[in-house]
Design a protein around this motif. Sequence first.
Motif, PDB file in Angstrom:
ATOM      1  N   VAL A  63      -0.751   4.924 -15.922  1.00 37.11           N
ATOM      2  CA  VAL A  63      -0.359   3.525 -15.825  1.00 37.11           C
ATOM      3  C   VAL A  63      -1.014   2.908 -14.598  1.00 37.11           C
ATOM      4  O   VAL A  63      -0.856   3.413 -13.487  1.00 37.11           O
ATOM      5  CB  VAL A  63       1.172   3.393 -15.714  1.00 37.11           C
ATOM      6  N   PRO A  64      -1.780   1.829 -14.777  1.00 35.71           N
ATOM      7  CA  PRO A  64      -2.420   1.198 -13.618  1.00 35.71           C
ATOM      8  C   PRO A  64      -1.391   0.724 -12.596  1.00 35.71           C
ATOM      9  O   PRO A  64      -0.304   0.266 -12.957  1.00 35.71           O
ATOM     10  CB  PRO A  64      -3.167   0.008 -14.238  1.00 35.71           C
ATOM     11  N   GLU A  65      -1.738   0.872 -11.330  1.00 38.65           N
ATOM     12  CA  GLU A  65      -0.838   0.451 -10.270  1.00 38.65           C
ATOM     13  C   GLU A  65      -0.569  -1.049 -10.385  1.00 38.65           C
ATOM     14  O   GLU A  65      -1.459  -1.850 -10.630  1.00 38.65           O
ATOM     15  CB  GLU A  65      -1.461   0.765  -8.911  1.00 38.65           C
ATOM     16  N   GLY A  66       0.703  -1.407 -10.238  1.00 35.40           N
ATOM     17  CA  GLY A  66       1.077  -2.816 -10.311  1.00 35.40           C
ATOM     18  C   GLY A  66       1.396  -3.312 -11.703  1.00 35.40           C
ATOM     19  O   GLY A  66       1.646  -4.507 -11.893  1.00 35.40           O
ATOM     20  N   THR A  67       1.390  -2.415 -12.702  1.00 34.89           N
ATOM     21  CA  THR A  67       1.712  -2.827 -14.064  1.00 34.89           C
ATOM     22  C   THR A  67       3.167  -3.301 -14.147  1.00 34.89           C
ATOM     23  O   THR A  67       4.071  -2.601 -13.680  1.00 34.89           O
ATOM     24  CB  THR A  67       1.513  -1.661 -15.047  1.00 34.89           C
ATOM     25  N   PRO A  68       3.424  -4.478 -14.725  1.00 33.70           N
ATOM     26  CA  PRO A  68       4.808  -4.961 -14.861  1.00 33.70           C
ATOM     27  C   PRO A  68       5.658  -3.983 -15.660  1.00 33.70           C
ATOM     28  O   PRO A  68       5.191  -3.373 -16.630  1.00 33.70           O
ATOM     29  CB  PRO A  68       4.638  -6.293 -15.607  1.00 33.70           C
ATOM     30  N   ASP A  69       6.905  -3.835 -15.254  1.00 34.23           N
ATOM     31  CA  ASP A  69       7.822  -2.906 -15.916  1.00 34.23           C
ATOM     32  C   ASP A  69       9.198  -3.558 -16.048  1.00 34.23           C
ATOM     33  O   ASP A  69      10.174  -3.087 -15.463  1.00 34.23           O
ATOM     34  CB  ASP A  69       7.902  -1.600 -15.107  1.00 34.23           C
ATOM     35  N   PRO A  70       9.282  -4.652 -16.818  1.00 34.87           N
ATOM     36  CA  PRO A  70      10.544  -5.399 -16.884  1.00 34.87           C
ATOM     37  C   PRO A  70      11.702  -4.598 -17.477  1.00 34.87           C
ATOM     38  O   PRO A  70      12.863  -4.825 -17.127  1.00 34.87           O
ATOM     39  CB  PRO A  70      10.184  -6.606 -17.761  1.00 34.87           C
ATOM     40  N   THR A  71      11.412  -3.664 -18.379  1.00 37.62           N
ATOM     41  CA  THR A  71      12.485  -2.875 -18.998  1.00 37.62           C
ATOM     42  C   THR A  71      12.824  -1.624 -18.205  1.00 37.62           C
ATOM     43  O   THR A  71      13.843  -0.975 -18.480  1.00 37.62           O
ATOM     44  CB  THR A  71      12.075  -2.455 -20.422  1.00 37.62           C
ATOM     45  N   GLY A  72      11.964  -1.248 -17.253  1.00 41.63           N
ATOM     46  CA  GLY A  72      12.191  -0.033 -16.483  1.00 41.63           C
ATOM     47  C   GLY A  72      11.811   1.239 -17.215  1.00 41.63           C
ATOM     48  O   GLY A  72      12.020   2.344 -16.698  1.00 41.63           O
ATOM     49  N   LEU A  73      11.196   1.098 -18.413  1.00 38.14           N
ATOM     50  CA  LEU A  73      10.875   2.285 -19.199  1.00 38.14           C
ATOM     51  C   LEU A  73       9.697   3.062 -18.623  1.00 38.14           C
ATOM     52  O   LEU A  73       9.641   4.294 -18.747  1.00 38.14           O
ATOM     53  CB  LEU A  73      10.585   1.884 -20.643  1.00 38.14           C
ATOM     54  N   LEU A  74       8.749   2.379 -18.006  1.00 36.60           N
ATOM     55  CA  LEU A  74       7.635   3.099 -17.379  1.00 36.60           C
ATOM     56  C   LEU A  74       8.138   3.956 -16.225  1.00 36.60           C
ATOM     57  O   LEU A  74       7.708   5.102 -16.049  1.00 36.60           O
ATOM     58  CB  LEU A  74       6.574   2.109 -16.883  1.00 36.60           C
TER      59      LEU A  74
END
Length: 407
Positions: A63-74
Amino acid sequence: MAIFAMKCRYLLRARRAVAAVALLALTAASPLAAQTPDTLADQIGLPSPIQRYIAPDPASEPVPEGTPDPTGLLAALAQARALVDAGKFTTAQQRYREIAARVGDDAQLGRRTAISWGWACALHADYACALAQWQQAGRSAQAPPRWLLSSYAYALWGAGRHEQALAWYDVAVLGGAQLGDASYVERRFDGTALNAVAKNLFKAWSEQLAPLRKAVTTAVEIDPQGNVERVQVLDDEVDPRLAQKVQAAIAGWHFEPTLKDGRPARLATHVYVEVRGRPLEAGGMSLDVQYAGQGVRVAHRVAPHYPIAMLEAQRGGVVLVAADIAADGSVSAARVAETTADVVLNQAALAALKQWRFDPERVDGEPVASSVLQPVHFEVAEGNRPQPTAGALRRAQQHAEGHRPVF
């Protein structure tokens, strides 16, 4: 007099003429996770001789650094992987189930979850689970992804389906030449239960499918219709008889036309092939001339520096470097695509590759930008002498897709 038989890659071998199943046509009669390894393996079948498993899949990349994670699944996936690394497989399994239940319609996140879950299962020697997860991830991809080949091979070998595993691994080597490198395989899963699987599979593949191997580099000119006009073997040490067979094989291939400004154009490129020899019962040898990639050719290489601290600590590894090549043959950017080495060795490999020069491809006579994947090996020889080596360029890909041969 020696007897030679020559075959071209992707022609269906007689011993593989049953149960060839296209990846995306698979269907499951019952929930994947509830099936046995044999049932799953039978559904997966053998790699199709006319299918090209070359598609990239962002879901298989970090996963690229800074990728949005609104659901927290990442973040949850990262935690599940950390649990696997800590040996808490049962807890990790529960976490993966929770993540899979929350993915919803996000196909890429679903594949990312299944790929990660499959590796967790494989590392824990649960090959039915690994096959189930990887089959699910592969079926949701838009095109057969490159990562699936070796993944299937490892799980199938662990499940005892050795012939099937060898068929998948044999194709995987063409999409990832480092898989045909013993030193890379030795270190890829070092310290895990999958290490023995990888080494045993590689040993069987080397002995049965590639007892005699040689990489050959050629200069090829392709007309706007995709027909091969000229083939020149660039390796001086190649036996003239073998060179003729390589030239004859490539001359019979047809490539997807190269486009320039939307119109078919002439392409001058370098085609890399693997020649594999197998003794025949009647004497002589069967030769497979197999497409292994195309693109730029190394014109000048700089050996990587072996950091003294790593040498003293007897630390080595393999660094797979992804490099962007400018039209003038210089390296415009380089990054680590995959590694089994320490950070300092990664940096040493990058520093060396940035000084390399390449002979570019040419479209209608004009040099074009390209990208390559180049393995760099750091090995400690007897007597503590540094042995950093950069293997021959085995896989290359121009930015503009569409040059691969059509069989």
